[in-house]
Scaffold this motif. Structure first.
Motif, PDB file in Angstrom:
ATOM      1  N   VAL A  25      -2.952   0.643  -8.179  1.00 58.39           N
ATOM      2  CA  VAL A  25      -3.899   0.727  -7.076  1.00 58.39           C
ATOM      3  C   VAL A  25      -3.447   1.824  -6.130  1.00 58.39           C
ATOM      4  O   VAL A  25      -2.300   1.846  -5.682  1.00 58.39           O
ATOM      5  CB  VAL A  25      -4.045  -0.635  -6.356  1.00 58.39           C
ATOM      6  CG1 VAL A  25      -2.705  -1.160  -5.878  1.00 58.39           C
ATOM      7  CG2 VAL A  25      -5.029  -0.534  -5.207  1.00 58.39           C
ATOM      8  N   ASP A  30      -9.262  -0.186  -1.136  1.00 60.89           N
ATOM      9  CA  ASP A  30      -9.220  -1.505  -0.512  1.00 60.89           C
ATOM     10  C   ASP A  30      -8.575  -2.466  -1.502  1.00 60.89           C
ATOM     11  O   ASP A  30      -9.099  -2.684  -2.593  1.00 60.89           O
ATOM     12  CB  ASP A  30     -10.645  -1.941  -0.161  1.00 60.89           C
ATOM     13  CG  ASP A  30     -10.698  -3.328   0.467  1.00 60.89           C
ATOM     14  OD1 ASP A  30      -9.626  -3.900   0.766  1.00 60.89           O
ATOM     15  OD2 ASP A  30     -11.816  -3.849   0.648  1.00 60.89           O
ATOM     16  N   SER A  31      -7.452  -3.029  -1.123  1.00 62.06           N
ATOM     17  CA  SER A  31      -6.700  -3.853  -2.078  1.00 62.06           C
ATOM     18  C   SER A  31      -7.319  -5.225  -2.296  1.00 62.06           C
ATOM     19  O   SER A  31      -7.004  -5.888  -3.299  1.00 62.06           O
ATOM     20  CB  SER A  31      -5.251  -4.017  -1.612  1.00 62.06           C
ATOM     21  OG  SER A  31      -5.190  -4.715  -0.379  1.00 62.06           O
ATOM     22  N   VAL A  34      -8.999  -5.910  -5.656  1.00 63.19           N
ATOM     23  CA  VAL A  34      -7.990  -5.820  -6.713  1.00 63.19           C
ATOM     24  C   VAL A  34      -7.155  -7.099  -6.745  1.00 63.19           C
ATOM     25  O   VAL A  34      -6.937  -7.692  -7.816  1.00 63.19           O
ATOM     26  CB  VAL A  34      -7.079  -4.598  -6.502  1.00 63.19           C
ATOM     27  CG1 VAL A  34      -6.072  -4.474  -7.638  1.00 63.19           C
ATOM     28  CG2 VAL A  34      -7.904  -3.323  -6.372  1.00 63.19           C
ATOM     29  N   LEU A  35      -6.701  -7.545  -5.578  1.00 60.35           N
ATOM     30  CA  LEU A  35      -5.888  -8.755  -5.523  1.00 60.35           C
ATOM     31  C   LEU A  35      -6.691  -9.982  -5.942  1.00 60.35           C
ATOM     32  O   LEU A  35      -6.152 -10.897  -6.582  1.00 60.35           O
ATOM     33  CB  LEU A  35      -5.325  -8.947  -4.114  1.00 60.35           C
ATOM     34  CG  LEU A  35      -4.354  -7.868  -3.633  1.00 60.35           C
ATOM     35  CD1 LEU A  35      -3.891  -8.167  -2.219  1.00 60.35           C
ATOM     36  CD2 LEU A  35      -3.162  -7.750  -4.567  1.00 60.35           C
ATOM     37  N   LEU A  50       1.333  -5.030 -11.178  1.00 61.11           N
ATOM     38  CA  LEU A  50       0.629  -4.241 -10.178  1.00 61.11           C
ATOM     39  C   LEU A  50       1.547  -3.117  -9.702  1.00 61.11           C
ATOM     40  O   LEU A  50       2.666  -3.359  -9.248  1.00 61.11           O
ATOM     41  CB  LEU A  50       0.231  -5.127  -8.999  1.00 61.11           C
ATOM     42  CG  LEU A  50      -0.663  -4.504  -7.923  1.00 61.11           C
ATOM     43  CD1 LEU A  50      -2.005  -4.069  -8.520  1.00 61.11           C
ATOM     44  CD2 LEU A  50      -0.901  -5.498  -6.790  1.00 61.11           C
ATOM     45  N   HIS A  52       1.751   0.360  -7.233  1.00 58.53           N
ATOM     46  CA  HIS A  52       1.040   0.938  -6.091  1.00 58.53           C
ATOM     47  C   HIS A  52       1.664   2.239  -5.626  1.00 58.53           C
ATOM     48  O   HIS A  52       2.846   2.497  -5.817  1.00 58.53           O
ATOM     49  CB  HIS A  52       0.994  -0.059  -4.921  1.00 58.53           C
ATOM     50  CG  HIS A  52       2.322  -0.291  -4.259  1.00 58.53           C
ATOM     51  ND1 HIS A  52       2.802   0.504  -3.235  1.00 58.53           N
ATOM     52  CD2 HIS A  52       3.271  -1.239  -4.467  1.00 58.53           C
ATOM     53  CE1 HIS A  52       3.975   0.057  -2.839  1.00 58.53           C
ATOM     54  NE2 HIS A  52       4.296  -0.992  -3.573  1.00 58.53           N
ATOM     55  N   VAL A  99       3.460  -0.922   2.659  1.00 56.62           N
ATOM     56  CA  VAL A  99       2.440  -1.167   1.635  1.00 56.62           C
ATOM     57  C   VAL A  99       2.799  -2.371   0.768  1.00 56.62           C
ATOM     58  O   VAL A  99       1.973  -3.273   0.556  1.00 56.62           O
ATOM     59  CB  VAL A  99       2.244   0.087   0.752  1.00 56.62           C
ATOM     60  CG1 VAL A  99       1.187  -0.182  -0.313  1.00 56.62           C
ATOM     61  CG2 VAL A  99       1.851   1.286   1.603  1.00 56.62           C
ATOM     62  N   LYS A 100       4.023  -2.399   0.249  1.00 58.46           N
ATOM     63  CA  LYS A 100       4.401  -3.484  -0.659  1.00 58.46           C
ATOM     64  C   LYS A 100       4.350  -4.867   0.004  1.00 58.46           C
ATOM     65  O   LYS A 100       3.800  -5.815  -0.586  1.00 58.46           O
ATOM     66  CB  LYS A 100       5.793  -3.217  -1.255  1.00 58.46           C
ATOM     67  CG  LYS A 100       6.106  -4.099  -2.470  1.00 58.46           C
ATOM     68  CD  LYS A 100       7.499  -3.863  -3.019  1.00 58.46           C
ATOM     69  CE  LYS A 100       7.741  -2.435  -3.404  1.00 58.46           C
ATOM     70  NZ  LYS A 100       6.871  -1.984  -4.511  1.00 58.46           N
ATOM     71  N   LEU A 103       0.783  -6.107   0.111  1.00 60.52           N
ATOM     72  CA  LEU A 103       0.273  -6.567  -1.187  1.00 60.52           C
ATOM     73  C   LEU A 103       0.859  -7.931  -1.552  1.00 60.52           C
ATOM     74  O   LEU A 103       0.145  -8.813  -2.045  1.00 60.52           O
ATOM     75  CB  LEU A 103       0.614  -5.542  -2.266  1.00 60.52           C
ATOM     76  CG  LEU A 103      -0.126  -4.196  -2.160  1.00 60.52           C
ATOM     77  CD1 LEU A 103       0.435  -3.203  -3.167  1.00 60.52           C
ATOM     78  CD2 LEU A 103      -1.629  -4.381  -2.374  1.00 60.52           C
ATOM     79  N   GLY A 263     -11.714   1.555  -7.334  1.00 58.44           N
ATOM     80  CA  GLY A 263     -11.057   0.328  -6.906  1.00 58.44           C
ATOM     81  C   GLY A 263     -11.866  -0.532  -5.965  1.00 58.44           C
ATOM     82  O   GLY A 263     -11.450  -1.649  -5.644  1.00 58.44           O
ATOM     83  N   ASN A 264     -13.020  -0.059  -5.514  1.00 58.07           N
ATOM     84  CA  ASN A 264     -13.765  -0.797  -4.502  1.00 58.07           C
ATOM     85  C   ASN A 264     -14.955  -1.571  -5.058  1.00 58.07           C
ATOM     86  O   ASN A 264     -15.794  -2.047  -4.298  1.00 58.07           O
ATOM     87  CB  ASN A 264     -14.225   0.168  -3.402  1.00 58.07           C
ATOM     88  CG  ASN A 264     -13.035   0.816  -2.704  1.00 58.07           C
ATOM     89  OD1 ASN A 264     -12.044   0.151  -2.412  1.00 58.07           O
ATOM     90  ND2 ASN A 264     -13.121   2.116  -2.463  1.00 58.07           N
TER      91      ASN A 264
END
Length: 286
Positions: A25, A30-31, A34-35, A50, A52, A99-100, A103, A263-264
């Motif tokens: 991703v 936008d995560s 995806v999540l 996953l 990133h 970031v991590k 997520l 991804g959206n």
């Protein structure tokens, strides 16, 4: 490699087949969708990794810290971030400190356990530093010798496999390290592709802000259904997308299904693997 029509039962059943799926991703995606889908895959018993990036977060942090941002343009037109020692510190802070955790928190909020890893953990990813990088500036090629980016040489998936065996989602990113333990930046798409190969994954999906590889960056309807090596010969694939296509082509030698998609979308992974993105295959004749 057999192809299935978008949304067909064959395509969707193929997605639910046993085997690891690696999903990358991008930082401009936008995560949440995806999540949500990773949660569905885990509930269905599908081992999922996953990966990133986090370029936007790194840019924001660099500006906050007053670290100059530079772009390297290679002679073939590929654009990448210049990783000075200061920028490597910024990238490490942004990816591992901002970031991590977001997520991982998002997965936990959905009832999924995740473990954060970077390429330097447990000698997961070993790279070698590029001693000289060529960059085109104002029509001239200059040599850059202080860059701290690395070329991936080896991936040991033992740690990732151990996490997957406990029904936990590995959340992986740069930085990586060399054999002496020095931290290096690495392209996150390359990390995802390398992991997919090392894990003998059944699918690799690279999710980005656009719906696939576009012939016209401003026109979604120009999406290419499939790309192969010859698409890199000219300027059809430009900028950062060249990194994605190169990485995806390498992975397609051993990974059964490789796609670049948006991804959206709702269920973006399924959307890409059902023909809504761009298939990537080294043997493409499209």
């Amino acid at each position: 490699m057999a192809r299935h029509a978008a949304g067909s039962p064959a395509a969707l059943s193929h997605l639910c087949r046993d085997g690891v799926i690696v999903v990358k991703v991008g930082g401009d995606v936008d995560s949440a969708p995806v999540l949500d889908e990773v949660t569905e895959l885990v509930a269905a018993g599908r081992p999922t990794v996953l990966v990133h990036g986090g370029g936007i977060a790194a840019d924001e942090l660099a500006d906050q810290l007053g670290v100059a941002r530079e772009v390297i343009t290679s002679p073939d037109g590929t654009r990448s971030r210049r990783t000075t020692p200061a920028m490597l510190t910024v990238l490490t802070l942004a990816l591992l400190g901002r970031v991590k955790p977001e997520l991982l928190s998002g997965l936990r909020a959905r009832g999924v356990r995740g473990v954060g890893l970077c390429g330097a953990d447990g000698a997961l990813i070993t790279a070698s530093r590029k001693p000289v990088i060529r960059s085109v500036r104002d029509g001239r090629t200059v040599l850059i010798r202080d860059d701290r980016s690395g070329r991936i040489e080896h991936i040991d998936p033992t740690l990732v496999r151990l996490v997957l065996e406990h029904d936990v989602v590995p959340v992986v990113s740069p930085p990586v390290s060399d054999a002496e333990g020095n931290l290096l930046n690495a392209d996150a798409d390359g990390v995802a592709a390398g992991l997919a190969e090392a894990l003998d994954a059944s699918a690799l999906v690279l999710l980005t802000r656009v719906c696939g590889v576009l012939a016209d960056l401003d026109e979604p309807s120009s999406r290419l259904r499939e790309v192969g090596p010859h698409h890199l010969a000219g300027d059809l694939v430009r900028g950062r997308m060249r990194h994605k296509v190169r990485a995806a082509l390498r992975a397609s030698r051993t990974v059964g299904r490789v796609a670049i998609g948006g991804g959206n979308h709702h269920r973006p992974i399924r959307h890409a693997l059902s023909g809504g993105g761009t298939w990537v295959c080294e043997g493409s004749v499209a």
